[in-house]
Design an enzyme around this catalytic site. Structure first.
Site, PDB file in Angstrom:
ATOM      1  N   CYS A   1       0.766  -1.110  -0.033  1.00 56.38           N
ATOM      2  CA  CYS A   1       0.040  -0.122   0.003  1.00 56.38           C
ATOM      3  C   CYS A   1       0.788   1.192   0.085  1.00 56.38           C
ATOM      4  O   CYS A   1       1.795   1.491   0.877  1.00 56.38           O
ATOM      5  CB  CYS A   1      -0.891  -0.042   1.307  1.00 56.38           C
TER       6      CYS A   1
ATOM      7  N   ARG B   1       5.130   0.409  -5.928  1.00 57.90           N
ATOM      8  CA  ARG B   1       5.325  -0.528  -4.658  1.00 57.90           C
ATOM      9  C   ARG B   1       4.157  -1.596  -4.746  1.00 57.90           C
ATOM     10  O   ARG B   1       4.351  -2.562  -3.957  1.00 57.90           O
ATOM     11  CB  ARG B   1       4.655   0.246  -3.483  1.00 57.90           C
TER      12      ARG B   1
ATOM     13  N   TRP C   1      -2.815  -2.693  -1.697  1.00 60.01           N
ATOM     14  CA  TRP C   1      -2.346  -4.134  -2.063  1.00 60.01           C
ATOM     15  C   TRP C   1      -3.315  -4.923  -0.923  1.00 60.01           C
ATOM     16  O   TRP C   1      -2.940  -5.025   0.040  1.00 60.01           O
ATOM     17  CB  TRP C   1      -1.106  -4.265  -1.680  1.00 60.01           C
TER      18      TRP C   1
ATOM     19  N   ASN D   1      -1.754   1.635   5.865  1.00 62.97           N
ATOM     20  CA  ASN D   1      -1.032   0.743   5.501  1.00 62.97           C
ATOM     21  C   ASN D   1      -0.357  -0.210   6.546  1.00 62.97           C
ATOM     22  O   ASN D   1      -0.052   0.189   7.654  1.00 62.97           O
ATOM     23  CB  ASN D   1       0.453   1.150   4.775  1.00 62.97           C
ATOM     24  N   GLY D   2      -0.572  -1.702   6.493  1.00 60.17           N
ATOM     25  CA  GLY D   2      -0.291  -2.414   7.680  1.00 60.17           C
ATOM     26  C   GLY D   2      -1.578  -3.458   7.958  1.00 60.17           C
ATOM     27  O   GLY D   2      -2.316  -3.627   7.018  1.00 60.17           O
TER      28      GLY D   2
ATOM     29  N   GLU E   1      18.664 -16.410  -8.135  1.00 58.62           N
ATOM     30  CA  GLU E   1      18.377 -15.022  -8.256  1.00 58.62           C
ATOM     31  C   GLU E   1      17.780 -14.814  -9.821  1.00 58.62           C
ATOM     32  O   GLU E   1      16.633 -14.403  -9.825  1.00 58.62           O
ATOM     33  CB  GLU E   1      19.214 -13.980  -8.062  1.00 58.62           C
TER      34      GLU E   1
ATOM     35  N   LYS F   1      13.966 -13.716 -11.039  1.00 60.21           N
ATOM     36  CA  LYS F   1      13.633 -12.725 -11.681  1.00 60.21           C
ATOM     37  C   LYS F   1      12.818 -13.266 -12.641  1.00 60.21           C
ATOM     38  O   LYS F   1      11.877 -12.367 -13.179  1.00 60.21           O
ATOM     39  CB  LYS F   1      15.108 -12.085 -12.353  1.00 60.21           C
TER      40      LYS F   1
ATOM     41  N   GLU G   1       9.153 -13.880 -11.471  1.00 55.51           N
ATOM     42  CA  GLU G   1       8.648 -12.564 -10.937  1.00 55.51           C
ATOM     43  C   GLU G   1       8.011 -11.517 -12.174  1.00 55.51           C
ATOM     44  O   GLU G   1       6.798 -11.224 -12.026  1.00 55.51           O
ATOM     45  CB  GLU G   1       9.559 -11.430 -10.142  1.00 55.51           C
TER      46      GLU G   1
ATOM     47  N   HIS H   1      18.792 -36.067  -8.264  1.00 56.77           N
ATOM     48  CA  HIS H   1      18.273 -36.790  -7.026  1.00 56.77           C
ATOM     49  C   HIS H   1      16.618 -36.757  -7.186  1.00 56.77           C
ATOM     50  O   HIS H   1      15.963 -36.464  -6.017  1.00 56.77           O
ATOM     51  CB  HIS H   1      18.684 -36.472  -5.835  1.00 56.77           C
TER      52      HIS H   1
ATOM     53  N   LYS I   1       6.815  -3.909  -4.025  1.00 56.27           N
ATOM     54  CA  LYS I   1       8.258  -3.525  -3.921  1.00 56.27           C
ATOM     55  C   LYS I   1       8.833  -3.533  -2.406  1.00 56.27           C
ATOM     56  O   LYS I   1       9.951  -4.048  -1.935  1.00 56.27           O
ATOM     57  CB  LYS I   1       8.583  -2.042  -4.297  1.00 56.27           C
TER      58      LYS I   1
HETATM   59  C1  G6P Z   1       9.686  -7.925  -2.148  1.00 54.64           C
HETATM   60  C2  G6P Z   1      10.145  -7.648  -3.438  1.00 54.64           C
HETATM   61  C3  G6P Z   1      11.411  -8.284  -3.567  1.00 54.64           C
HETATM   62  C4  G6P Z   1      12.509  -7.947  -2.407  1.00 54.64           C
HETATM   63  C5  G6P Z   1      11.686  -8.432  -1.098  1.00 54.64           C
HETATM   64  C6  G6P Z   1      12.871  -7.974  -0.132  1.00 54.64           C
HETATM   65  O1  G6P Z   1       9.188  -9.124  -2.076  1.00 54.64           O
HETATM   66  O2  G6P Z   1       9.173  -7.603  -4.289  1.00 54.64           O
HETATM   67  O3  G6P Z   1      12.106  -7.805  -4.918  1.00 54.64           O
HETATM   68  O4  G6P Z   1      13.803  -8.545  -2.628  1.00 54.64           O
HETATM   69  O5  G6P Z   1      10.873  -7.667  -1.031  1.00 54.64           O
HETATM   70  O6  G6P Z   1      12.590  -6.465   0.019  1.00 54.64           O
HETATM   71  P1  G6P Z   1      13.788  -5.588   0.398  1.00 54.64           P
HETATM   72  O7  G6P Z   1      13.447  -4.138   0.598  1.00 54.64           O
HETATM   73  O8  G6P Z   1      14.109  -6.178   2.281  1.00 54.64           O
HETATM   74  O9  G6P Z   1      15.186  -5.936   0.013  1.00 54.64           O
END
Ligand code: G6P
Length: 611
Positions: free
Chosen positions: A2, A27, A75, A101-102, A483, A487, A490, A506, A606
């Protein structure tokens, strides 16, 4: 997650609030809304879906004019994404509008209590109890009303509140969820983060938990729960507004990928003095005794930052010979962690606001650990709660899928490892000098790898319609595979998994069939031949293999793979910084060719400020 913005001042609030929401879009959200104080009442307009739906709705109705307003991108957590559940939420009397937010954790009990009193609820949200409590407790004194409400609610909140009877006041309060006050000239703001307001003011006040801000056009007063006025520091943020713009790129993600040489340089350069790694400007130092007393390093992080932790485990253990545990922060608190005064906790976070990471590091602190954080956002909650902070100077990162923040986090890990290894005499001066030289050469090598953009784009054309992808690697190549796989998932919504290359046989190898794409990372010289065997294993079962290796292994890699990407060599420790780049570009171009919403992938946020 949010986004909140609020305005009070001389201008019309509505366009400013919409502009602010646009800046917070990154976000992640699924509905949006705005409430403006127009003459004597609060008018609320909300829409499900993207912000353009809200803007269209606003255009089709008489202008919403007023000098005070709050707005929100939601969100969904409690209650589906819908107009009814989107914020601002009005109290039953229409006296209060609230953005939140929260998560209000005890909202069910409060809602039951209020329902019994006959209060009518119009949404499924946890937030609505705040609006209704404000209505019930309001006695003309807004400060004491808010204090009563926050004494009743439990959980996390950043709240922006306006009251129909208080046309001159914007109210804000927070707990375990970020909220800042933007201080302007004749106008003031509240926002989830500075991105939303940086074009109007760079002077901000960071609210601490349970501080209540009563904001007027010409003044900001902050009180504690006992109604004492608190004096707060105004921090000037040194942000280039353009850094949060696309600068000609089609997506923030591509811009941020291309910014990596600079981001890495900015993170490394200031910390190298006279050929030595120096954290003095960060106020971080470890004595020999400090380091000797550390018997365990515990890394706490989520998402991509967790993947940096996975790389760090290999590096720290190899060079420091100290045991390293990497914990997904959301699991850490509930696993009865083995942490004490001899544990060094390293919390890694781009936003510095990830609720799980914050909660985990608080737990570790309570158990006596020293907490060092690696954070991108200056003054964020994780940074403030740590004993020491090493900032990654990546600049604002807007795309949900992180790239430059991940890369700069890696660099801080390398520097920490080298710094500690030297102090512990685990490396000699010549080895130290060689590492420092590799660090300084990293930005130009990163730049070189990024010139393979067109090659990777053309490779992506072969694979953008595939259904499953496997990433395999050994040692740090495995961590980078995690990673690369994330990516791709996502932003392109293609199912992918990362496996230690030796583990595939395995079980998971049963999923390999004719044409399944396997991306094999083979950048570690000592493990190259083992990787060749693993590549042959999947080739024999029909896989199409794209191998990522270094120039020196090109010929052999090409002889066993369908496609090859070659990158320059640096020390094994720093190979992840080069290996991750083609994977970022690969995910980007696959998502691009699929027509995905690259900067704002579905369901993602985000900055995740709920646990
Ligand atoms: C969210 C984002 C990820 C990020 C993670 C941790 O899930 O979508 O891209 O890696 O949070 O966020 P931070 O701000 O703690 O790195």
């Amino acid at each position: 997650m949010c986004g909140i913005i609020g305005y009070i001042g001389y201008d019309n609030a509505t366009p400013l609030l919409i502009e602010g929401l646009k800046k917070l879009e990154y976000r992640g959200y699924d509905s949006a809304g705005v409430a403006v104080h127009t003459e004597h009442s609060l008018e609320v307009v909300k829409a499900k879906g993207k912000l353009c739906a809200l803007s269209e709705k606003l255009q089709q109705m008489p202008q919403l004019v007023g000098n005070l307003g709050i707005a929100h991108t939601r969100w969904a957590t409690h209650g589906e994404p819908s107009e009814q559940n989107s914020h601002p939420i009005l109290s039953a009397s229409g006296k209060f509008a609230v953005v939140h937010n929260g998560i209000i954790e005890n909202y069910i009990a409060i809602k039951d209590e209020l329902l019994k009193k006959g209060v009518k609820f119009s949404s499924d949200t946890d937030t609505e109890v705040v609006a209704q409590l404000l209505d019930i407790y309001y006695d003309g004194d807004v400060l004491s009303t808010v204090i009563k409400v926050i004494s009743k609610i439990e959980g996390s909140y950043a709240l922006g509140i306006i009251c129909a009877q208080r046309p001159d006041e914007l109210i804000a309060v927070k707990k375990a969820s970020p909220l800042i006050v933007g201080v302007g000239k004749g106008e003031n703001f509240i926002a989830s983060d500075a991105t939303a307001i940086v074009s109007r003011t760079k002077d901000i006040i960071r609210l601490e938990d349970e501080e209540i801000a009563i904001i007027r056009a010409g003044s900001v007063k902050i009180y504690d729960k006992a109604k004492n006025e608190i004096s707060k520091e105004i921090v000037h943020i040194d942000w280039d507004v353009a850094a949060a713009e696309k600068a000609g790129y089609e997506h923030f993600m591509l811009k941020e990928i291309m910014e990596q040489p600079t981001a890495i340089m900015n993170t490394i350069k200031p910390r190298i003095k006279d050929g030595k790694i120096d954290f003095e400007q960060d106020g971080v130092s470890f004595s020999m005794a400090d380091l000797k007393n550390i018997n365990k390093i515990c890394i706490l992080a989520c998402g991509s930052a967790y993947h940096v932790g996975c790389v760090a485990k290999y590096i720290f253990e190899k060079i420091l010979r100290k045991p390293v545990e990497v914990a997904v922060a959301s699991e850490f608190r509930y696993m009865n962690p083995i942490v004490d005064g001899n544990t060094l906790v390293v919390a890694i976070s781009q936003s510095g606001e990830t609720a799980d990471t914050l909660a985990a590091m608080k737990e570790a602190k309570a158990l006596g650990a020293r907490v060092l954080s690696i954070v991108n956002v200056v003054g964020s909650s994780i940074a403030t709660c740590s004993d020491n902070v090493l900032y990654t100077w990546a600049g604002p990162e807007i795309a949900v899928a992180t790239t430059k923040a991940y890369s700069t986090q890696l660099c801080v890990v390398y520097m920490l490892a080298i710094y500690m290894a030297k102090k512990l005499s685990r490396i000699n001066s010549a080895q130290h000098a060689a590492f420092v030289e590799d660090l300084l050469n990293l930005p130009s090598k990163v730049e070189k790898v990024l010139t393979a953009q067109e090659l990777i784009k053309s490779l992506a054309k072969n694979f953008y319609d595939c259904k499953n992808v496997f990433f395999i690697g050994r040692n740090t190549d495995y961590s980078v595979s995690l990673e690369g796989s994330l990516k791709l998932k996502e932003i392109s919504y293609i199912h992918s998994e990362a496996y230690p290359a030796g583990e595939l046989k395995h079980g998971t190898i049963s999923l390999i069939e004719e044409g399944t794409l396997v991306v094999a990372l083979a950048t570690n010289d000592a493990l190259f031949e083992k990787m060749i065997s693993n590549i042959k294993e999947v080739k024999a079962r029909g896989a199409t293999v794209l191998t990522l290796t270094t120039e020196m292994h090109r010929a052999e890699a090409e002889s066993v793979s369908d496609y090859c990407i070659c990158i320059p060599k640096t020390s094994d420790m720093m190979m992840p910084s080069l290996a991750v780049l083609p994977l970022q570009l690969f995910a980007y171009y696959i998502a691009y060719l699929k027509g995905c919403d690259i900067d704002k992938p579905r369901n993602l946020a985000k900055s995740v400020t709920v646990e």
